[in-house]
Design a protein around this motif. Structure first.
Motif, mmCIF file in Angstrom:
data_model
loop_
_atom_site.group_PDB
_atom_site.id
_atom_site.type_symbol
_atom_site.label_atom_id
_atom_site.label_comp_id
_atom_site.label_asym_id
_atom_site.label_seq_id
_atom_site.Cartn_x
_atom_site.Cartn_y
_atom_site.Cartn_z
ATOM 1 N N ILE A 196 0.837 -1.201 0.000
ATOM 2 C CA ILE A 196 0.000 0.000 0.000
ATOM 3 C C ILE A 196 0.871 1.248 0.000
ATOM 4 N N SER A 197 1.944 1.229 0.747
ATOM 5 C CA SER A 197 2.855 2.370 0.774
ATOM 6 C C SER A 197 3.493 2.595 -0.595
ATOM 7 N N GLN A 198 3.868 1.522 -1.256
ATOM 8 C CA GLN A 198 4.477 1.628 -2.585
ATOM 9 C C GLN A 198 3.466 2.122 -3.617
ATOM 10 N N LEU A 199 2.251 1.631 -3.511
ATOM 11 C CA LEU A 199 1.185 2.080 -4.409
ATOM 12 C C LEU A 199 0.917 3.567 -4.199
ATOM 13 N N ALA A 200 0.827 3.982 -2.947
ATOM 14 C CA ALA A 200 0.589 5.390 -2.632
ATOM 15 C C ALA A 200 1.740 6.263 -3.135
ATOM 16 N N ASP A 201 2.949 5.742 -3.070
ATOM 17 C CA ASP A 201 4.121 6.470 -3.552
ATOM 18 C C ASP A 201 4.000 6.714 -5.056
ATOM 19 N N TYR A 202 3.606 5.686 -5.779
ATOM 20 C CA TYR A 202 3.422 5.810 -7.231
ATOM 21 C C TYR A 202 2.350 6.855 -7.555
ATOM 22 N N ILE A 203 1.235 6.798 -6.830
ATOM 23 C CA ILE A 203 0.145 7.740 -7.069
ATOM 24 C C ILE A 203 0.582 9.174 -6.771
ATOM 25 N N SER A 204 1.313 9.352 -5.677
ATOM 26 C CA SER A 204 1.720 10.708 -5.277
ATOM 27 C C SER A 204 2.645 11.365 -6.302
ATOM 28 N N ARG A 205 3.273 10.550 -7.149
ATOM 29 C CA ARG A 205 4.189 11.074 -8.163
ATOM 30 C C ARG A 205 3.500 11.378 -9.488
#
Length: 213
Positions: A196-205
């Protein structure tokens, strides 16, 4: 006995949901006044800042450029207690911000604010995996570029702080956020905290579209 005890809680949820839906319907039927919305936003700027960019640590989300219909739904859900957010309760109270017209006005104003070009992001790990997670679980509702869909009440994700995205996805996955989308909860259920953290990181970029800046 347990089922009897559950009845008041279920009734309260039903009442809250009905009240929220009523406020949403009323707000959508009104013609927003952006100038009044700008004045009402002074209350919101206390936490979300004048530009609506919130804080990179995710304590307050980016709301600038968000779809007005999404904002209407979330404000209505919070003030009818269909979404738990004690920090927001005093700010959404009708005696503080005003009635349904004020909701229509302020959400329209917020939707016109330029989105944050530099939100808080994560560590950039396993982004290839995150791309796959997004395509398989998020793209259908939130769009290829995280633009969302206001008419369907799917929020714009572009330019949102990583930490805020993580917190909301965890709360939806774990059932803490009452107004979370059921399909989204189902999609998030198999994911680990790290995924979830990695997915959120991708979205935030995901960059916000140029025309909205």
């Amino acid at each position: 006995m347990k089922s009897i005890l559950l009845l008041p809680a279920l009734l309260l949820i039903s009442i809250n949901l009905s009240a929220s839906e009523s406020e949403i319907e009323k707000a959508l039927s009104l013609k927003p006044d952006i100038e009044n919305g700008k004045k009402a936003y002074e209350l919101c700027a206390t936490c979300h800042l004048e530009n609506g960019w919130g804080k990179p640590d995710g304590s307050f989300p980016v709301i600038a450029g968000q779809h007005s219909k999404v904002l209407i739904k979330q404000l209505a859900d919070i003030r009818t207690r269909n979404r738990e957010n004690p920090t927001m309760y005093p700010f959404t109270d009708p005696e503080t911000i005003g009635g349904v017209q004020a909701i229509a006005d302020v959400t329209e104003y917020i939707s016109t604010l330029p989105p944050n070009p530099q939100p808080g992001i994560g560590e950039g790990e396993n982004q290839e995996l995150a791309v796959g997670l997004y395509k398989d679980n998020c793209l259908m509702c939130h769009g290829k570029n995280g633009q969302g869909n206001g008419d369907a009440f799917f929020p714009r994700l572009q330019g949102q702080h990583h930490a805020y995205l993580v917190r909301q996805m965890l709360w939806i996955r774990d059932g803490f956020r009452k107004n979370g989308n059921a399909l989204m909860a189902e999609k998030l259920k198999p994911m680990s905290d790290e995924q979830i953290s990695q997915l959120a990181d991708y979205i935030s970029r995901m960059p916000a579209p140029q025309e909205n800046r």
